[in-house]
Design a protein around this motif. Structure first.
Motif, PDB file in Angstrom:
ATOM      1  N   ALA A 130     -31.781  -1.573   7.080  1.00 22.63           N
ATOM      2  CA  ALA A 130     -32.207  -0.872   8.297  1.00 22.63           C
ATOM      3  C   ALA A 130     -33.318  -1.676   8.953  1.00 22.63           C
ATOM      4  O   ALA A 130     -34.229  -2.162   8.270  1.00 22.63           O
ATOM      5  CB  ALA A 130     -32.687   0.537   7.970  1.00 22.63           C
ATOM      6  N   PHE A 131     -33.220  -1.813  10.254  1.00 21.90           N
ATOM      7  CA  PHE A 131     -34.247  -2.498  11.040  1.00 21.90           C
ATOM      8  C   PHE A 131     -34.768  -1.507  12.068  1.00 21.90           C
ATOM      9  O   PHE A 131     -34.000  -0.985  12.881  1.00 21.90           O
ATOM     10  CB  PHE A 131     -33.675  -3.743  11.731  1.00 21.90           C
ATOM     11  CG  PHE A 131     -34.667  -4.446  12.593  1.00 21.90           C
ATOM     12  CD1 PHE A 131     -35.693  -5.189  12.035  1.00 21.90           C
ATOM     13  CD2 PHE A 131     -34.601  -4.349  13.976  1.00 21.90           C
ATOM     14  CE1 PHE A 131     -36.627  -5.830  12.834  1.00 21.90           C
ATOM     15  CE2 PHE A 131     -35.522  -4.986  14.788  1.00 21.90           C
ATOM     16  CZ  PHE A 131     -36.541  -5.730  14.214  1.00 21.90           C
ATOM     17  N   GLU A 132     -36.077  -1.246  12.017  1.00 20.21           N
ATOM     18  CA  GLU A 132     -36.702  -0.281  12.922  1.00 20.21           C
ATOM     19  C   GLU A 132     -37.644  -1.040  13.854  1.00 20.21           C
ATOM     20  O   GLU A 132     -38.486  -1.813  13.390  1.00 20.21           O
ATOM     21  CB  GLU A 132     -37.485   0.758  12.121  1.00 20.21           C
ATOM     22  CG  GLU A 132     -36.633   1.480  11.100  1.00 20.21           C
ATOM     23  CD  GLU A 132     -37.419   2.414  10.207  1.00 20.21           C
ATOM     24  OE1 GLU A 132     -38.637   2.596  10.445  1.00 20.21           O
ATOM     25  OE2 GLU A 132     -36.826   2.972   9.275  1.00 20.21           O
ATOM     26  N   ASN A 133     -37.508  -0.807  15.151  1.00 18.76           N
ATOM     27  CA  ASN A 133     -38.317  -1.505  16.144  1.00 18.76           C
ATOM     28  C   ASN A 133     -38.708  -0.523  17.246  1.00 18.76           C
ATOM     29  O   ASN A 133     -37.836   0.002  17.946  1.00 18.76           O
ATOM     30  CB  ASN A 133     -37.532  -2.685  16.731  1.00 18.76           C
ATOM     31  CG  ASN A 133     -38.351  -3.494  17.695  1.00 18.76           C
ATOM     32  OD1 ASN A 133     -39.574  -3.555  17.612  1.00 18.76           O
ATOM     33  ND2 ASN A 133     -37.678  -4.129  18.630  1.00 18.76           N
ATOM     34  N   PHE A 134     -40.007  -0.260  17.387  1.00 20.22           N
ATOM     35  CA  PHE A 134     -40.510   0.677  18.385  1.00 20.22           C
ATOM     36  C   PHE A 134     -41.689   0.060  19.108  1.00 20.22           C
ATOM     37  O   PHE A 134     -42.501  -0.640  18.493  1.00 20.22           O
ATOM     38  CB  PHE A 134     -40.957   1.988  17.719  1.00 20.22           C
ATOM     39  CG  PHE A 134     -39.821   2.780  17.157  1.00 20.22           C
ATOM     40  CD1 PHE A 134     -39.264   3.820  17.884  1.00 20.22           C
ATOM     41  CD2 PHE A 134     -39.289   2.491  15.914  1.00 20.22           C
ATOM     42  CE1 PHE A 134     -38.214   4.550  17.380  1.00 20.22           C
ATOM     43  CE2 PHE A 134     -38.241   3.220  15.394  1.00 20.22           C
ATOM     44  CZ  PHE A 134     -37.696   4.251  16.128  1.00 20.22           C
ATOM     45  N   GLU A 135     -41.790   0.336  20.415  1.00 15.77           N
ATOM     46  CA  GLU A 135     -42.893  -0.186  21.223  1.00 15.77           C
ATOM     47  C   GLU A 135     -43.622   0.955  21.920  1.00 15.77           C
ATOM     48  O   GLU A 135     -43.010   1.940  22.324  1.00 15.77           O
ATOM     49  CB  GLU A 135     -42.360  -1.179  22.262  1.00 15.77           C
ATOM     50  CG  GLU A 135     -41.827  -2.457  21.648  1.00 15.77           C
ATOM     51  CD  GLU A 135     -41.362  -3.459  22.688  1.00 15.77           C
ATOM     52  OE1 GLU A 135     -41.527  -3.188  23.897  1.00 15.77           O
ATOM     53  OE2 GLU A 135     -40.842  -4.505  22.297  1.00 15.77           O
ATOM     54  N   ASP A 136     -44.933   0.767  22.079  1.00 17.44           N
ATOM     55  CA  ASP A 136     -45.801   1.702  22.804  1.00 17.44           C
ATOM     56  C   ASP A 136     -45.619   3.143  22.331  1.00 17.44           C
ATOM     57  O   ASP A 136     -45.293   4.043  23.107  1.00 17.44           O
ATOM     58  CB  ASP A 136     -45.569   1.588  24.319  1.00 17.44           C
ATOM     59  CG  ASP A 136     -45.900   0.198  24.830  1.00 17.44           C
ATOM     60  OD1 ASP A 136     -46.842  -0.414  24.281  1.00 17.44           O
ATOM     61  OD2 ASP A 136     -45.221  -0.274  25.747  1.00 17.44           O
ATOM     62  N   VAL A 144     -53.763   4.670  11.273  1.00 17.43           N
ATOM     63  CA  VAL A 144     -53.640   3.351  11.916  1.00 17.43           C
ATOM     64  C   VAL A 144     -54.594   3.260  13.100  1.00 17.43           C
ATOM     65  O   VAL A 144     -55.241   2.226  13.308  1.00 17.43           O
ATOM     66  CB  VAL A 144     -52.180   3.083  12.338  1.00 17.43           C
ATOM     67  CG1 VAL A 144     -52.065   1.749  13.055  1.00 17.43           C
ATOM     68  CG2 VAL A 144     -51.256   3.127  11.134  1.00 17.43           C
ATOM     69  N   ARG A 145     -54.707   4.338  13.873  1.00 15.42           N
ATOM     70  CA  ARG A 145     -55.645   4.329  15.010  1.00 15.42           C
ATOM     71  C   ARG A 145     -57.071   4.066  14.547  1.00 15.42           C
ATOM     72  O   ARG A 145     -57.816   3.319  15.183  1.00 15.42           O
ATOM     73  CB  ARG A 145     -55.590   5.653  15.766  1.00 15.42           C
ATOM     74  CG  ARG A 145     -54.500   5.689  16.805  1.00 15.42           C
ATOM     75  CD  ARG A 145     -54.580   6.943  17.596  1.00 15.42           C
ATOM     76  NE  ARG A 145     -53.790   7.935  16.855  1.00 15.42           N
ATOM     77  CZ  ARG A 145     -53.728   9.205  17.138  1.00 15.42           C
ATOM     78  NH1 ARG A 145     -54.419   9.708  18.118  1.00 15.42           N
ATOM     79  NH2 ARG A 145     -52.967  10.005  16.436  1.00 15.42           N
ATOM     80  N   LYS A 146     -57.464   4.678  13.449  1.00 12.79           N
ATOM     81  CA  LYS A 146     -58.810   4.456  12.915  1.00 12.79           C
ATOM     82  C   LYS A 146     -59.009   2.996  12.538  1.00 12.79           C
ATOM     83  O   LYS A 146     -60.060   2.418  12.792  1.00 12.79           O
ATOM     84  CB  LYS A 146     -59.067   5.359  11.708  1.00 12.79           C
ATOM     85  CG  LYS A 146     -59.282   6.802  12.074  1.00 12.79           C
ATOM     86  CD  LYS A 146     -59.547   7.648  10.848  1.00 12.79           C
ATOM     87  CE  LYS A 146     -59.725   9.107  11.232  1.00 12.79           C
ATOM     88  NZ  LYS A 146     -59.936   9.971  10.063  1.00 12.79           N
ATOM     89  N   MET A 147     -57.978   2.401  11.946  1.00 13.65           N
ATOM     90  CA  MET A 147     -58.077   0.983  11.577  1.00 13.65           C
ATOM     91  C   MET A 147     -58.187   0.105  12.818  1.00 13.65           C
ATOM     92  O   MET A 147     -58.929  -0.878  12.822  1.00 13.65           O
ATOM     93  CB  MET A 147     -56.861   0.580  10.741  1.00 13.65           C
ATOM     94  CG  MET A 147     -56.785   1.274   9.389  1.00 13.65           C
ATOM     95  SD  MET A 147     -55.212   1.050   8.550  1.00 13.65           S
ATOM     96  CE  MET A 147     -55.246  -0.688   8.193  1.00 13.65           C
ATOM     97  N   MET A 175     -56.235   0.058  24.092  1.00 15.78           N
ATOM     98  CA  MET A 175     -54.962  -0.442  23.589  1.00 15.78           C
ATOM     99  C   MET A 175     -54.039  -0.706  24.769  1.00 15.78           C
ATOM    100  O   MET A 175     -53.733   0.194  25.545  1.00 15.78           O
ATOM    101  CB  MET A 175     -54.322   0.570  22.629  1.00 15.78           C
ATOM    102  CG  MET A 175     -53.107  -0.001  21.938  1.00 15.78           C
ATOM    103  SD  MET A 175     -52.292   1.111  20.771  1.00 15.78           S
ATOM    104  CE  MET A 175     -53.607   1.964  19.997  1.00 15.78           C
ATOM    105  N   GLU A 176     -53.627  -1.943  24.913  1.00 11.38           N
ATOM    106  CA  GLU A 176     -52.718  -2.315  25.997  1.00 11.38           C
ATOM    107  C   GLU A 176     -51.273  -2.057  25.601  1.00 11.38           C
ATOM    108  O   GLU A 176     -50.484  -1.530  26.376  1.00 11.38           O
ATOM    109  CB  GLU A 176     -52.901  -3.792  26.355  1.00 11.38           C
ATOM    110  CG  GLU A 176     -52.049  -4.248  27.512  1.00 11.38           C
ATOM    111  CD  GLU A 176     -52.306  -5.697  27.854  1.00 11.38           C
ATOM    112  OE1 GLU A 176     -51.574  -6.557  27.323  1.00 11.38           O
ATOM    113  OE2 GLU A 176     -53.239  -5.966  28.626  1.00 11.38           O
ATOM    114  N   LEU A 198     -55.301  -5.267  22.142  1.00 14.61           N
ATOM    115  CA  LEU A 198     -56.431  -4.556  22.732  1.00 14.61           C
ATOM    116  C   LEU A 198     -56.979  -5.374  23.890  1.00 14.61           C
ATOM    117  O   LEU A 198     -56.944  -6.608  23.866  1.00 14.61           O
ATOM    118  CB  LEU A 198     -57.533  -4.346  21.688  1.00 14.61           C
ATOM    119  CG  LEU A 198     -57.185  -3.517  20.456  1.00 14.61           C
ATOM    120  CD1 LEU A 198     -58.370  -3.486  19.496  1.00 14.61           C
ATOM    121  CD2 LEU A 198     -56.768  -2.124  20.835  1.00 14.61           C
ATOM    122  N   THR A 199     -57.499  -4.688  24.910  1.00 12.55           N
ATOM    123  CA  THR A 199     -58.130  -5.369  26.035  1.00 12.55           C
ATOM    124  C   THR A 199     -59.510  -4.784  26.295  1.00 12.55           C
ATOM    125  O   THR A 199     -59.743  -3.598  26.082  1.00 12.55           O
ATOM    126  CB  THR A 199     -57.286  -5.237  27.323  1.00 12.55           C
ATOM    127  OG1 THR A 199     -57.132  -3.861  27.641  1.00 12.55           O
ATOM    128  CG2 THR A 199     -55.933  -5.897  27.169  1.00 12.55           C
TER     129      THR A 199
END
Length: 170
Positions: free
Chosen positions: A106-112, A119-122, A132-133, A155-156
């Motif tokens: 299985a290949f999982e690919n998600f954007e935005d 993960v947000r804390k990291m 986060m751009e 990140l910007t």
């Protein structure tokens, strides 16, 4: 009003009386207990954890519970695998199934996507003021093993850009 209350009590008691009747000679049958579990538990156990976004989890459950026999190309005697694509608005899962319905790859690919809180804390730890751009989530499952689980975040801060990668491989 007194008659209404009496009728209500009468009908209430008759319901209980009919509920106590014999089963007309019908004897109950006790069935053996069985346990059902999805065929792709190994896939779910490897790819789904606290670092998995909700939108991804929904598609993972669909992929794990997919009935490969519903495919028009399904042939139980075929040795080949069957590829199925599960799509969401911001990504997809491409899963390969064997004839018995097991996920081989299985290949999982998600954007935005909305990142899980851990993960947000990291991402924002030490990056106050940055925005986060874009982000990308990639997960690769092969032969009962998680080979890759990764977040790529950009990140910007004004004209400055920072790219970060977080690996959650085993």
């Amino acid at each position: 009003m007194k008659q209404f209350a009496t009728l209500l009590i009468f009908f209430g008691l008759t319901c209980f009386l009919f509920a106590q009747e014999d089963n007309d000679g019908i004897t109950p049958v006790t069935l053996d207990a069985i346990t059902l579990s999805p065929i792709n538990v190994a896939y779910l156990n490897k790819v789904n954890d606290s670092h998995t976004p909700e939108v991804v989890q929904e598609l993972q459950f669909k992929a794990a519970n997919f009935d490969v026999t519903s495919l028009s190309e399904y042939d139980k005697k075929a040795i080949r695998t069957f590829d199925v694509i599960f799509k969401a608005s911001n990504g997809d899962i491409i899963a390969s199934y064997t004839a018995d319905g097991s996920i081989v790859t299985a290949f999982e690919n998600f954007e935005d996507i909305v990142l899980p809180m851990t993960v947000r804390k990291m991402v924002f730890d030490g990056n106050e003021g940055w925005k986060m751009e874009k982000n990308r989530y990639i997960c690769v499952f092969s032969e009962d093993n998680l080979t890759k689980k990764q977040y790529k975040v950009t990140l910007t801060d004004g004209n400055h850009k920072k790219k970060m990668t977080f690996d959650f491989d085993e």
